[in-house]
Write a protein that holds these residues in place. Structure first.
Motif, PDB file in Angstrom:
ATOM      1  N   ASN A  85       1.079  -0.988  -0.077  1.00  0.00           N
ATOM      2  CA  ASN A  85      -0.012  -0.110  -0.181  1.00  0.00           C
ATOM      3  C   ASN A  85       0.885   1.254   0.116  1.00  0.00           C
ATOM      4  OD1 ASN A  85      -1.645   2.163   1.622  1.00  0.00           O
ATOM      5  ND2 ASN A  85      -3.001   0.882   0.673  1.00  0.00           N
ATOM      6  N   ASN A  86       0.556   2.401  -0.830  1.00  0.00           N
ATOM      7  CA  ASN A  86       1.305   3.394  -0.985  1.00  0.00           C
ATOM      8  C   ASN A  86       2.622   3.257  -1.541  1.00  0.00           C
ATOM      9  OD1 ASN A  86       2.442   6.156  -0.938  1.00  0.00           O
ATOM     10  ND2 ASN A  86       1.196   6.440   0.996  1.00  0.00           N
ATOM     11  N   ARG A 190       3.256   1.474   8.123  1.00  0.00           N
ATOM     12  CA  ARG A 190       3.007   0.077   9.034  1.00  0.00           C
ATOM     13  C   ARG A 190       1.594  -0.133   9.111  1.00  0.00           C
ATOM     14  NH1 ARG A 190       5.298   1.926  14.841  1.00  0.00           N
ATOM     15  NH2 ARG A 190       3.865   3.516  15.528  1.00  0.00           N
ATOM     16  N   GLU A 191       0.631   1.173   9.024  1.00  0.00           N
ATOM     17  CA  GLU A 191      -0.843   0.848   9.157  1.00  0.00           C
ATOM     18  C   GLU A 191      -1.385  -0.219   8.192  1.00  0.00           C
ATOM     19  OE1 GLU A 191      -2.738   4.474   8.837  1.00  0.00           O
ATOM     20  OE2 GLU A 191      -1.628   5.314  10.667  1.00  0.00           O
ATOM     21  N   ASN A 192      -0.737  -0.359   6.739  1.00  0.00           N
ATOM     22  CA  ASN A 192      -1.261  -1.123   5.856  1.00  0.00           C
ATOM     23  C   ASN A 192      -0.545  -1.866   5.137  1.00  0.00           C
ATOM     24  OD1 ASN A 192      -4.272   0.007   5.889  1.00  0.00           O
ATOM     25  ND2 ASN A 192      -3.127   2.059   5.317  1.00  0.00           N
ATOM     26  N   ASN A 193       0.765  -1.798   5.667  1.00  0.00           N
ATOM     27  CA  ASN A 193       2.043  -2.873   5.089  1.00  0.00           C
ATOM     28  C   ASN A 193       2.547  -3.501   6.405  1.00  0.00           C
ATOM     29  OD1 ASN A 193       2.179  -1.636   2.231  1.00  0.00           O
ATOM     30  ND2 ASN A 193       2.044   0.150   3.508  1.00  0.00           N
TER      31      ASN A 193
END
Length: 304
Positions: A85-86, A190-193
């Motif tokens: 993500n991102n 770290r929220e989405n990875n």
């Protein structure tokens, strides 16, 4: 009804229930973090002891490329591990982390290893500054005082002798600045990875950055000892990173920062005892200011 079987060791730190082993968080957090700090210390010693014909670019390429190969071998068979993500921010974080590592290796190769690592651990100050810029976090008076004291400690460690190690000291400070930026960017990632994806992009971008200089003057290990040192550097850095990431599941961010700062203690002991690093009042006083205020900043942040 199926009976549940539970066993607990004498200390109560490790228990087993239905064949599943679990660890008490008060035991697991310090264990993972201190283990990571010790492995990072071993990596720094290996970097310091490498033959002079290995430049910073050679060391960086072996570390980054080796780490990427291991991660791909471990996780690549389950799908596209680069799918995250991102992606732009993952690439930027990879570049900032690579610059931090290259600058840190440069400092370690020039300076006494204990001094280089202590200056590098000024990164909480830069993390606070970048958090204020990127996330609009407020910096209170206590944090400002801690930041000023950390900078005072850095000034004490700098002897400002142009004929000496000023370049190495500046590189250690640059490494701390980019490490602070990297830590700040990880908060968004770290929220989405997962940690493996973040670390893979770090290794990949580092390999891309160091590859041109490596190709320009390639060096390969010539002896079994050199092979052991290179693979030791790769494996200790990768294992330390994974242990540190796992440790944050068991302890809060500021606690993890305190435990990880033990790397300076391990490295200083190794540098003074085994590498005969010179020690003076500058080292002890400056180190106390940098580490003490860095720990205080992590604690103050947890109180917000």
């Amino acid at each position: 009804m199926k009976l549940q079987q539970t066993t607990v060791d004498d200390s109560g730190a490790i228990s087993e229930k239905n064949g599943i082993v679990s660890m008490d968080k008060n035991f697991a957090g310090p264990l993972f973090m201190l283990s990571a700090a010790l492995l990072f210390t071993i990596m720094s010693i290996l970097v310091k002891q490498m033959d002079p014909r290995y430049s910073v670019w050679h060391i960086g390429f072996f570390r980054f490329a080796g780490g990427a190969v291991i991660l791909l071998a471990l996780f690549g068979r389950h799908g596209n591990i680069y799918k995250g993500n991102n992606i732009p921010l993952l690439i930027i974080r990879g570049c900032t982390g690579s610059i931090a590592f290259i600058a840190a290796v440069t400092a370690i190769r020039i300076l006494p290893i204990s001094t280089g690592v202590v200056i590098f651990y000024s990164f909480p100050v830069f993390a606070a500054i970048f958090a204020a810029i990127i996330y609009r976090e407020k910096i209170g008076i206590p944090q400002i005082i801690c930041m000023l004291l950390v900078m005072t400690g850095i000034a004490v460690l700098f002897d400002f002798n142009l004929a000496g190690k000023l370049f190495g000291q500046c590189m250690a400070l640059l490494a701390g600045a980019f490490a602070g930026l990297t830590v700040t960017l990880i908060r968004s990632l770290r929220e989405n990875n997962g940690p493996a994806v973040i670390y893979l992009y770090f290794c990949t971008m580092g390999a891309v950055v160091t590859l041109p200089m490596f190709i320009n003057s390639p060096v390969t290990p010539a002896t079994p000892v050199e092979w052991v040192m290179i693979w030791g550097m790769i494996l200790t850095s990768l294992t330390a990173q994974l242990l540190m990431n796992q440790g944050f599941f068991y302890c809060r961010g500021w606690e993890g920062g305190v435990y990880m700062s033990s790397e300076t203690i391990f490295t200083s002991i190794a540098g003074i005892v085994f590498l005969k690093d010179p020690i003076s009042w500058r080292f002890w006083f400056g180190s106390a200011l940098i580490l003490g205020c860095g720990i205080a900043m992590n604690w103050l942040k947890s109180r917000q």
